[in-house]
Motif scaffolding. Structure first.
Motif, PDB file in Angstrom:
ATOM      1  N   TYR A  85       0.908  -0.860   0.150  1.00 22.59           N
ATOM      2  CA  TYR A  85      -0.315  -0.415  -0.020  1.00 22.59           C
ATOM      3  C   TYR A  85       1.359   1.515  -0.286  1.00 22.59           C
ATOM      4  O   TYR A  85       0.471   2.200  -0.484  1.00 22.59           O
ATOM      5  CB  TYR A  85      -1.266   0.206   1.245  1.00 22.59           C
TER       6      TYR A  85
ATOM      7  N   SER B 229       1.578   3.994  -2.975  1.00 19.86           N
ATOM      8  CA  SER B 229       0.728   5.622  -2.204  1.00 19.86           C
ATOM      9  C   SER B 229       2.288   6.609  -2.735  1.00 19.86           C
ATOM     10  O   SER B 229       2.203   7.202  -3.298  1.00 19.86           O
ATOM     11  CB  SER B 229       0.342   5.190  -1.039  1.00 19.86           C
TER      12      SER B 229
ATOM     13  N   ARG C 167      -0.198   7.337   6.052  1.00 19.30           N
ATOM     14  CA  ARG C 167       0.125   8.538   4.918  1.00 19.30           C
ATOM     15  C   ARG C 167       0.464  10.039   5.797  1.00 19.30           C
ATOM     16  O   ARG C 167       0.754  10.721   5.427  1.00 19.30           O
ATOM     17  CB  ARG C 167      -1.469   8.127   4.649  1.00 19.30           C
TER      18      ARG C 167
ATOM     19  N   THR D 154     -11.750   7.160  -1.104  1.00 16.54           N
ATOM     20  CA  THR D 154      -9.908   7.126  -1.023  1.00 16.54           C
ATOM     21  C   THR D 154      -9.165   7.799  -2.272  1.00 16.54           C
ATOM     22  O   THR D 154      -9.853   7.300  -3.166  1.00 16.54           O
ATOM     23  CB  THR D 154      -9.300   5.327  -1.121  1.00 16.54           C
TER      24      THR D 154
ATOM     25  N   SER E  90      -4.255   6.480  -5.754  1.00 24.70           N
ATOM     26  CA  SER E  90      -3.363   5.602  -5.555  1.00 24.70           C
ATOM     27  C   SER E  90      -3.446   4.736  -4.543  1.00 24.70           C
ATOM     28  O   SER E  90      -2.277   3.965  -4.096  1.00 24.70           O
ATOM     29  CB  SER E  90      -2.141   6.523  -4.833  1.00 24.70           C
ATOM     30  N   GLN E  91      -4.271   4.933  -3.602  1.00 28.68           N
ATOM     31  CA  GLN E  91      -4.629   4.004  -2.623  1.00 28.68           C
ATOM     32  C   GLN E  91      -5.452   2.770  -2.727  1.00 28.68           C
ATOM     33  O   GLN E  91      -6.969   3.112  -2.778  1.00 28.68           O
ATOM     34  CB  GLN E  91      -5.323   4.598  -1.421  1.00 28.68           C
TER      35      GLN E  91
END
Length: 785
Positions: free
Chosen positions: A200, A204, A240, A371, A374-375
């Motif tokens: 992930y 991202s 993030r 989201t 990219s997530q």
């Protein structure tokens, strides 16, 4: 003798007989002796009684003294009891007073909590409401659909839209922080593999590292457990924030994220022997020791110059700290000026709700999340295994969007038997993200999903250039074959489905990716017919052009076509007659037929076209551009295969839908800015918009305009709010099926459920996502036809 009572006996002896005188003397003496003896006895008795009396008196005196002492003791105890009673009463009064104070404070806290919740809801509403207008209108300006803005003006509009989006992000961060502090943040613990976390963050942030010329490494220690039980969404939010800060404040070098066991005894004592640590290390500007104590406070950054140079609100670390606490851990920082910083997140291996006093435990899927592309969603455990980790370029992947894990497992097994790699999504949002990120070869779609209606998922897929070409097979107990094919699905399979039907569905999806063929029939002018065929085709599609209905019917009956384009008016057999005959052939009943209408049809022709469209996949189109859009949908053509000019045309057309033109929508909102913004958005789709400023006006308007097709209902309004208005509409049988989409800026936990419970058909939050709103309109207007 004394009074005839013998008192004693005297025996006298003599050598001589007693004389009479002596006897007389003895007789007289006996009486005196009796008296004397009686007197002596009485005296002795009196002495004895006197002694007994004295003894009793002494005993009585002693008893009296003892009694007096006892009385004194009792009196002392009575005094003590009285004092204790007074003390107890005083303490009872103090306890009662404290109890009342606690009750008052509890009421005040409850009231404060309610006021805070109302404040959050109102703040959300009041801030999102103007943002809704700003974002919608700036987006429309930035698109420059009319082409009357120059490049600089378009940039202005795009800047306004970006600034509005940044403000929305800030509002969401403030609301997140407030929810955590008020104990209304939901946590949904589940098993999450560390490998998925690694994938992930790489997806991202690798592009961020590339853009900034930095290296980015993600390392997993060999002795880290396979999974961690925690809230996936909240953990990702923390990571993030930490990674975004690391890249923001790093200009040279790079960023490393390490996942390892927490071996320090202090931390393992608090978090358990199997606690884990996730460290984000950067080679950035660093943080001074003085500032390290402040950076976790809301709206705080290293110093004022940091905010001016690097931007940001200073909320990310504060939110991360509070989220870490919710997950049972904490965040630590270590830094040296000019050399970089390390932020370490410590978490228990297994989440324990009992350690979270303010936690509202939820179930997976309770909280809807938004989201970015990219997530990409990682797998949530426990669930159906899939092949996303092993997916390689060139693999044929089938995306299974299914809420029932057991049936998803069945589809997984069948797909593998037919040579597909599989991706499994248990919600609509996850399915959309996987489709956009990985572009599978085909999709199976359940219509009953936990977070959104399956028809909305299908519509979003078919109105996105990146996914509209993917064949979609609906497999659901609530499927509608005609509606499914009309909206671009290849077929609709009803549950329960046996193995044979599932195998056929897999084969149909495999055929859907094979070379496609369409037939164009009926243009009198051969050159115009060939130009239309050339405009539709481009090498990836075989186009067969024929000049008459008879020839078209013969070809249709003898060959396999995926779509047909029929002119309404042509030589010989009419277009309507061709459609009637074609749909009577068993193998052509589900063939998509596009009727090219060059001139206005007669009333009879319109009526027959409408009748045919109710039973078959028949659509009327009025331009070559719209023909391109519709044929590309049914032929599952990828936009990348089209020339640039036609791709541009297609991109513009997929954002509009002729089915929306002329539909009547009632917008109910007390904010004139919102009415203006939403009206502008809807009128761009040729929708007939009416409006009302509160629930009561909405009821009056619906009574007056009985041809309204759909209602967009705001919730927070004066006089009569949206909930009451929706209930009032549903109380009338004639409006029981009228689609009502709740439109609100509150965005608080439980709002969607409250709207649906009140009778709303669906729900959308402000600021409105234009594509999402149009998708909802298409779905519910189509369903209400």
């Amino acid at each position: 003798l004394f009074e005839s009572d013998v008192k004693g006996v005297i025996e006298l002896a003599s050598f001589q007989p007693f004389s009479s005188v002596q006897l007389a003397f003895l007789d007289q003496l006996l009486e005196s002796l009796g008296i004397v003896v009686a007197t002596i006895e009485a005296t002795m008795r009196t002495d004895e009684l006197l002694r007994e009396s004295q003894s009793l008196a002494e005993e009585l005196q002693t008893q009296q003294e003892e009694l007096q002492q006892t009385n004194e003791q009792l009196e002392e105890k009575a005094r003590q009891l009285t004092a204790q009673k007074v003390e107890v009463e005083r303490k009872n009064q103090e306890v009662e007073s404290a109890k009342r104070e606690l009750e008052d404070k509890a009421e005040q806290l409850a009231l404060t909590s309610r006021y805070k919740s109302e404040f959050l809801a109102n703040m959300s509403h009041e801030l999102r409401t103007p943002l809704n207008s700003l974002l919608i209108l700036s987006r429309q300006l930035g698109e420059n659909s009319a082409g009357n803005l120059d490049e600089r003006q378009v940039q202005f509009a795009q800047t306004i839209h970006q600034a509005g989006s940044d403000l929305l992000t800030l509002i969401n961060e403030i609301l997140d922080l407030a929810k955590i502090e008020s104990g209304t943040m939901h946590v949904n613990p589940a098993e999450l593999p560390f490998r998925d976390i690694k994938e992930y963050v790489e997806r991202s942030f690798e592009h961020v590292a590339d853009e900034r010329g930095l290296w980015f490494r993600v390392e997993i220690a060999a002795d880290v457990p396979e999974t961690i039980e925690t809230d996936e969404m909240r953990l990702k939010q923390i990571l993030r924030n930490l990674l975004s800060n690391a890249f923001k404040f790093t200009e040279h070098g790079g960023v490393t994220m390490r996942m390892r066991p927490a071996t320090d005894p202090t931390r393992t004592t608090l978090l358990g022997a199997d606690a884990v640590a996730i460290a984000v290390e950067d080679t950035g500007i660093g943080i001074s020791p003085e500032q390290q104590r402040l950076i976790f406070e809301a709206f705080q950054q290293g110093d004022g110059g940091t905010a001016r140079r690097y931007g940001g609100t200073g909320l990310g670390l504060s939110i991360s700290r509070e989220l870490a606490r919710l997950l049972g851990g904490w965040v630590e920082v270590g830094s040296e000026m000019g050399k970089g910083s390390t932020f370490t997140l410590y978490l228990p291996r297994r989440f324990t709700a009992a350690n979270q006093p303010n936690l509202i435990a939820g179930r997976p899927g309770d909280a809807a999340t938004r989201t970015t592309r990219s997530q990409l969603p990682a797998r949530r455990q426990p669930t159906v295994a899939d092949d996303r980790k092993a997916l390689a370029p060139g693999d044929r992947a089938l995306l299974i969007v299914e809420s029932d894990e057991s049936f998803a497992q069945i589809l997984y097994d069948v797909a593998r038997e037919h040579g597909f790699r599989t991706l499994v999504a248990l919600s609509g949002a996850e399915g959309l993200e996987l489709a956009r990120a990985l572009t599978p070869a085909a999709i199976t779609l359940e219509l009953t999903l936990p977070d959104m209606d399956g028809w909305v998922v299908l519509d979003r897929l078919k109105h996105d250039l990146a996914t509209r070409h993917i064949p979609v097979q609906i497999i659901s107990a609530l499927g509608d074959e005609h509606r499914a094919r009309k909206r671009g699905a290849i077929a609709c399979l009803h549950k329960p489905a046996n193995a044979e039907w599932l195998a056929r569905a897999m084969q149909a999806m495999q055929r859907a990716r094979a070379p496609r063929q369409t037939i164009v029939a009926g243009r009198r002018d051969e050159r115009q017919r060939e130009r239309l065929a050339a405009f539709i085709g481009n090498g990836d599609v075989k186009v067969v052009a024929v000049g008459s209905g008879e020839e078209a019917l013969e070809r249709l009956d003898g060959e396999l076509f995926d779509c047909a384009v029929v002119a309404l008016k042509m030589a010989g057999m009419s277009g309507l007659e061709l459609i009637r005959r074609a749909t009577a052939i068993t193998g052509l009943r589900h063939l998509p037929i596009l009727v090219y209408v060059e001139a206005d049809p007669t009333a009879a022709e319109e009526a027959e076209l409408l009748s045919l469209a109710q039973s078959f996949v028949v659509k009327s189109v009025h331009s070559p551009e719209r023909m391109l859009e519709e044929t590309s949908l049914f032929l599952h053509r990828t936009a990348e295969a089209l020339p640039k000019d036609r791709k541009t045309v297609l991109g513009r057309l997929v954002q509009t839908d002729p089915a929306l033109a002329g539909r009547r929508v009632l917008v109910v909102d007390d904010d004139v800015r919102n009415i203006f913004a939403i009206t502008s958005l809807l009128e761009a789709q040729d929708i007939d918009v009416r409006f009302a400023e509160n629930g009561r006006q909405a009821l009056e308007r619906i009574e007056q305009d009985r041809d309204i097709d759909l209602v967009l209902m705001d919730i927070m309004m004066p006089e009569m709010d949206g909930y009451a208005a929706i209930r009032a509409i549903r109380e009338k049988p004639q409006w029981s099926t009228l689609p009502i989409v709740a439109l609100t800026a509150k965005a608080m936990q439980g709002d969607r459920a409250k709207c649906i419970e009140a009778g709303a058909t669906d729900y959308i939050t402000k600021p409105i996502d234009a594509e999402q709103l149009l998708s909802l309109l298409r779905v519910w207007l189509d369903a209400n036809c």
